[in-house]
Design a protein around this motif. Sequence first.
Motif, PDB file in Angstrom:
ATOM      1  N   ASN A 194      29.086  -9.583  20.833  1.00 52.88           N
ATOM      2  CA  ASN A 194      30.274 -10.016  20.110  1.00 52.88           C
ATOM      3  C   ASN A 194      29.935 -10.112  18.631  1.00 52.88           C
ATOM      4  O   ASN A 194      28.826  -9.806  18.206  1.00 52.88           O
ATOM      5  N   TRP A 195      30.891 -10.556  17.839  1.00 55.12           N
ATOM      6  CA  TRP A 195      30.702 -10.547  16.384  1.00 55.12           C
ATOM      7  C   TRP A 195      29.575 -11.466  15.936  1.00 55.12           C
ATOM      8  O   TRP A 195      28.883 -11.189  14.970  1.00 55.12           O
ATOM      9  N   ALA A 196      29.421 -12.581  16.625  1.00 55.13           N
ATOM     10  CA  ALA A 196      28.421 -13.556  16.192  1.00 55.13           C
ATOM     11  C   ALA A 196      27.026 -13.220  16.700  1.00 55.13           C
ATOM     12  O   ALA A 196      26.031 -13.615  16.093  1.00 55.13           O
ATOM     13  N   LEU A 197      26.935 -12.472  17.796  1.00 51.78           N
ATOM     14  CA  LEU A 197      25.637 -12.212  18.402  1.00 51.78           C
ATOM     15  C   LEU A 197      24.755 -11.392  17.450  1.00 51.78           C
ATOM     16  O   LEU A 197      25.141 -10.337  16.961  1.00 51.78           O
ATOM     17  N   GLY A 198      23.580 -11.908  17.176  1.00 53.39           N
ATOM     18  CA  GLY A 198      22.661 -11.192  16.303  1.00 53.39           C
ATOM     19  C   GLY A 198      22.898 -11.411  14.827  1.00 53.39           C
ATOM     20  O   GLY A 198      22.165 -10.876  13.991  1.00 53.39           O
ATOM     21  N   HIS A 199      23.922 -12.203  14.486  1.00 51.14           N
ATOM     22  CA  HIS A 199      24.234 -12.419  13.068  1.00 51.14           C
ATOM     23  C   HIS A 199      23.246 -13.382  12.412  1.00 51.14           C
ATOM     24  O   HIS A 199      22.882 -13.213  11.257  1.00 51.14           O
ATOM     25  N   TRP A 200      22.819 -14.398  13.179  1.00 49.46           N
ATOM     26  CA  TRP A 200      21.942 -15.419  12.626  1.00 49.46           C
ATOM     27  C   TRP A 200      20.502 -15.197  13.087  1.00 49.46           C
ATOM     28  O   TRP A 200      20.236 -14.517  14.081  1.00 49.46           O
ATOM     29  N   THR A 201      19.573 -15.802  12.351  1.00 46.37           N
ATOM     30  CA  THR A 201      18.171 -15.731  12.743  1.00 46.37           C
ATOM     31  C   THR A 201      17.930 -16.690  13.903  1.00 46.37           C
ATOM     32  O   THR A 201      18.818 -17.454  14.309  1.00 46.37           O
ATOM     33  N   GLU A 202      16.714 -16.670  14.418  1.00 48.90           N
ATOM     34  CA  GLU A 202      16.366 -17.569  15.521  1.00 48.90           C
ATOM     35  C   GLU A 202      16.487 -19.027  15.096  1.00 48.90           C
ATOM     36  O   GLU A 202      16.782 -19.909  15.905  1.00 48.90           O
ATOM     37  N   GLU A 203      16.288 -19.301  13.787  1.00 48.88           N
ATOM     38  CA  GLU A 203      16.404 -20.669  13.280  1.00 48.88           C
ATOM     39  C   GLU A 203      17.844 -21.044  12.954  1.00 48.88           C
ATOM     40  O   GLU A 203      18.112 -22.185  12.583  1.00 48.88           O
ATOM     41  N   GLY A 204      18.761 -20.082  13.060  1.00 46.89           N
ATOM     42  CA  GLY A 204      20.167 -20.382  12.825  1.00 46.89           C
ATOM     43  C   GLY A 204      20.655 -20.129  11.411  1.00 46.89           C
ATOM     44  O   GLY A 204      21.687 -20.676  11.001  1.00 46.89           O
ATOM     45  N   TYR A 205      19.951 -19.307  10.642  1.00 45.16           N
ATOM     46  CA  TYR A 205      20.355 -19.028   9.269  1.00 45.16           C
ATOM     47  C   TYR A 205      21.140 -17.724   9.178  1.00 45.16           C
ATOM     48  O   TYR A 205      20.789 -16.723   9.817  1.00 45.16           O
ATOM     49  N   ASP A 206      22.189 -17.729   8.359  1.00 45.14           N
ATOM     50  CA  ASP A 206      22.864 -16.496   7.973  1.00 45.14           C
ATOM     51  C   ASP A 206      22.157 -16.011   6.710  1.00 45.14           C
ATOM     52  O   ASP A 206      22.355 -16.552   5.630  1.00 45.14           O
ATOM     53  N   LEU A 207      21.320 -14.999   6.851  1.00 45.67           N
ATOM     54  CA  LEU A 207      20.440 -14.602   5.752  1.00 45.67           C
ATOM     55  C   LEU A 207      21.216 -14.174   4.513  1.00 45.67           C
ATOM     56  O   LEU A 207      20.773 -14.416   3.387  1.00 45.67           O
ATOM     57  N   PHE A 208      22.350 -13.535   4.680  1.00 50.11           N
ATOM     58  CA  PHE A 208      23.057 -13.011   3.518  1.00 50.11           C
ATOM     59  C   PHE A 208      23.580 -14.122   2.619  1.00 50.11           C
ATOM     60  O   PHE A 208      23.800 -13.916   1.429  1.00 50.11           O
ATOM     61  N   GLU A 209      23.794 -15.315   3.162  1.00 45.72           N
ATOM     62  CA  GLU A 209      24.290 -16.436   2.358  1.00 45.72           C
ATOM     63  C   GLU A 209      23.226 -17.508   2.175  1.00 45.72           C
ATOM     64  O   GLU A 209      23.544 -18.651   1.848  1.00 45.72           O
ATOM     65  N   ASN A 210      21.959 -17.145   2.350  1.00 46.17           N
ATOM     66  CA  ASN A 210      20.878 -18.118   2.313  1.00 46.17           C
ATOM     67  C   ASN A 210      20.121 -18.121   0.990  1.00 46.17           C
ATOM     68  O   ASN A 210      19.144 -18.833   0.828  1.00 46.17           O
ATOM     69  N   PHE A 211      20.575 -17.331   0.022  1.00 49.76           N
ATOM     70  CA  PHE A 211      19.891 -17.239  -1.269  1.00 49.76           C
ATOM     71  C   PHE A 211      20.447 -18.281  -2.243  1.00 49.76           C
ATOM     72  O   PHE A 211      21.544 -18.809  -2.036  1.00 49.76           O
ATOM     73  N   PRO A 212      19.722 -18.597  -3.312  1.00 43.27           N
ATOM     74  CA  PRO A 212      20.220 -19.581  -4.288  1.00 43.27           C
ATOM     75  C   PRO A 212      21.527 -19.127  -4.929  1.00 43.27           C
ATOM     76  O   PRO A 212      21.684 -17.940  -5.261  1.00 43.27           O
ATOM     77  N   ASP A 213      22.432 -20.058  -5.115  1.00 44.31           N
ATOM     78  CA  ASP A 213      23.709 -19.769  -5.751  1.00 44.31           C
ATOM     79  C   ASP A 213      23.525 -19.840  -7.271  1.00 44.31           C
ATOM     80  O   ASP A 213      23.797 -20.863  -7.899  1.00 44.31           O
ATOM     81  N   LEU A 214      23.058 -18.748  -7.857  1.00 42.55           N
ATOM     82  CA  LEU A 214      22.787 -18.714  -9.296  1.00 42.55           C
ATOM     83  C   LEU A 214      24.044 -18.463 -10.111  1.00 42.55           C
ATOM     84  O   LEU A 214      24.077 -18.778 -11.306  1.00 42.55           O
ATOM     85  N   ALA A 215      25.087 -17.902  -9.495  1.00 41.59           N
ATOM     86  CA  ALA A 215      26.328 -17.646 -10.229  1.00 41.59           C
ATOM     87  C   ALA A 215      26.958 -18.958 -10.691  1.00 41.59           C
ATOM     88  O   ALA A 215      27.383 -19.085 -11.846  1.00 41.59           O
ATOM     89  N   SER A 216      26.997 -19.952  -9.807  1.00 46.07           N
ATOM     90  CA  SER A 216      27.567 -21.250 -10.181  1.00 46.07           C
ATOM     91  C   SER A 216      26.733 -21.917 -11.269  1.00 46.07           C
ATOM     92  O   SER A 216      27.266 -22.599 -12.157  1.00 46.07           O
ATOM     93  N   VAL A 217      25.405 -21.719 -11.217  1.00 44.63           N
ATOM     94  CA  VAL A 217      24.524 -22.271 -12.257  1.00 44.63           C
ATOM     95  C   VAL A 217      24.843 -21.635 -13.609  1.00 44.63           C
ATOM     96  O   VAL A 217      24.927 -22.318 -14.634  1.00 44.63           O
ATOM     97  N   LEU A 218      25.033 -20.319 -13.621  1.00 43.33           N
ATOM     98  CA  LEU A 218      25.363 -19.613 -14.868  1.00 43.33           C
ATOM     99  C   LEU A 218      26.702 -20.058 -15.415  1.00 43.33           C
ATOM    100  O   LEU A 218      26.838 -20.323 -16.620  1.00 43.33           O
ATOM    101  N   TRP A 219      27.709 -20.158 -14.563  1.00 43.77           N
ATOM    102  CA  TRP A 219      29.043 -20.539 -15.030  1.00 43.77           C
ATOM    103  C   TRP A 219      29.072 -21.967 -15.558  1.00 43.77           C
ATOM    104  O   TRP A 219      29.775 -22.269 -16.520  1.00 43.77           O
ATOM    105  N   ALA A 220      28.301 -22.855 -14.944  1.00 39.08           N
ATOM    106  CA  ALA A 220      28.219 -24.227 -15.447  1.00 39.08           C
ATOM    107  C   ALA A 220      27.598 -24.249 -16.844  1.00 39.08           C
ATOM    108  O   ALA A 220      28.040 -24.998 -17.718  1.00 39.08           O
ATOM    109  N   ALA A 221      26.573 -23.417 -17.065  1.00 42.77           N
ATOM    110  CA  ALA A 221      25.952 -23.331 -18.387  1.00 42.77           C
ATOM    111  C   ALA A 221      26.916 -22.727 -19.399  1.00 42.77           C
ATOM    112  O   ALA A 221      26.944 -23.149 -20.567  1.00 42.77           O
ATOM    113  N   GLU A 222      27.724 -21.757 -18.974  1.00 40.86           N
ATOM    114  CA  GLU A 222      28.723 -21.173 -19.882  1.00 40.86           C
ATOM    115  C   GLU A 222      29.751 -22.212 -20.295  1.00 40.86           C
ATOM    116  O   GLU A 222      30.145 -22.272 -21.471  1.00 40.86           O
ATOM    117  N   ASP A 223      30.203 -23.040 -19.361  1.00 40.95           N
ATOM    118  CA  ASP A 223      31.189 -24.068 -19.673  1.00 40.95           C
ATOM    119  C   ASP A 223      30.642 -25.076 -20.674  1.00 40.95           C
ATOM    120  O   ASP A 223      31.403 -25.669 -21.455  1.00 40.95           O
TER     121      ASP A 223
END
Length: 382
Positions: free
Chosen positions: A47-76
């Motif tokens: 199904n859609w969810a099967l194989g999406h997460w790692t064995e530890e339960g992480y969605d790898l594609f959304e597991n990286f640091p959110d640097l865009a929000s950091v940049l926008w906060a500095a711009e503001d």
Amino acid sequence: MQFLCKEFQDGNPRVRSLVTETRIHLVPSLNPDGYELAREAGSELGNWALGHWTEEGYDLFENFPDLASVLWAAEDRKLVPHKFLNHHIPIPEHYLAEDAAVAVETRAVMAWMDKNPFVLGANLQGGEKLVSYPFDTARPVSETPAAALHPPDEYEDENPELQETPDHAIFRWLAISYASAHLTMSETFRGGCHTQDMTNAMGIVQGAKWHPRAGSMNDFSYLHTNCLELSIYLGCDKFPHESELQQEWENNKESLLTFMEQVHRGIKGLVTDQQGEPIANATIIVGGINHNIRTASGGDYWRILNPGEYRVSARAEGYNPSVKTCSVLYDIGATQCNFVLARSNWKRIREIMAMNGNRPIRRIVPGRPMTPRERLRLRMRL
């Protein structure tokens, strides 16, 4: 991988040129645990969810640091670019802690990105048939500069949270280079796989417009490294049957070759000092594009750009900047654009100013006697 090796051995000129002139890194699976789970279940039970997460339960594609929000906060806060750079944003310290909620695969990929000066990248996924490009993060409406220009009742149909990258034009070109070469991705009658077609029959879409999410691999790659990374969704079926794989390969073969060839579009060169020694971590600035890159350890750099004429400058700590005009042609083949930087005496000037308490040094007028204070300062400086 098999195709590149076989065609290279058989003397295919296109593949030989690509392999000999390009450093190609291929990762068969970013999530081997999830892949194994999905493979054992098979396409019928998957199904859609099967194989999406790692064995530890992480969605790898959304597991990286959110640097865009950091940049926008500095711009503001008006910190960019004088106190906060628009490129190579560092990973937050709390994210690097041992007990941080970060998958081992994510840590490995981040270390891999820091080790290699990647220029162009793609992560291959399934479940849709399109190419997605940054930003994947949606900027909150209150932080969007354009939001202040329109009263709330005058918003147009466009998503007010959409924030384009400074490299929006080249990202669109890279996405189109894949989608247009695909046999079925840009078919006008196809529509979306499961919902409405968000690509307007072009097969490409900005991530934040289609599926907003923070901490994506694409946004991290763009803001932390020199690499332009996109997500390529190869097909609507996440688990195609073995009998369908040959056609899937034919659908994507030309797209994969064309996409890899785009790494040779734009400018490239070396940044050295007057003795010919390479300068690492020099900043390459392209006029009109508010996103800079850095040279690698050997002083070399690559900057993917659309055809046109660009005002490019190279800067490095302790050197005077150098500026030149570089032209990018329509044909594949990056334009050589080298820089030679002369050493600056600003370092010595800063040392002298620091000795003087960072106050202006009064000029001594000939014939006018010095005050005891001026004489003491002169003696200290000498």
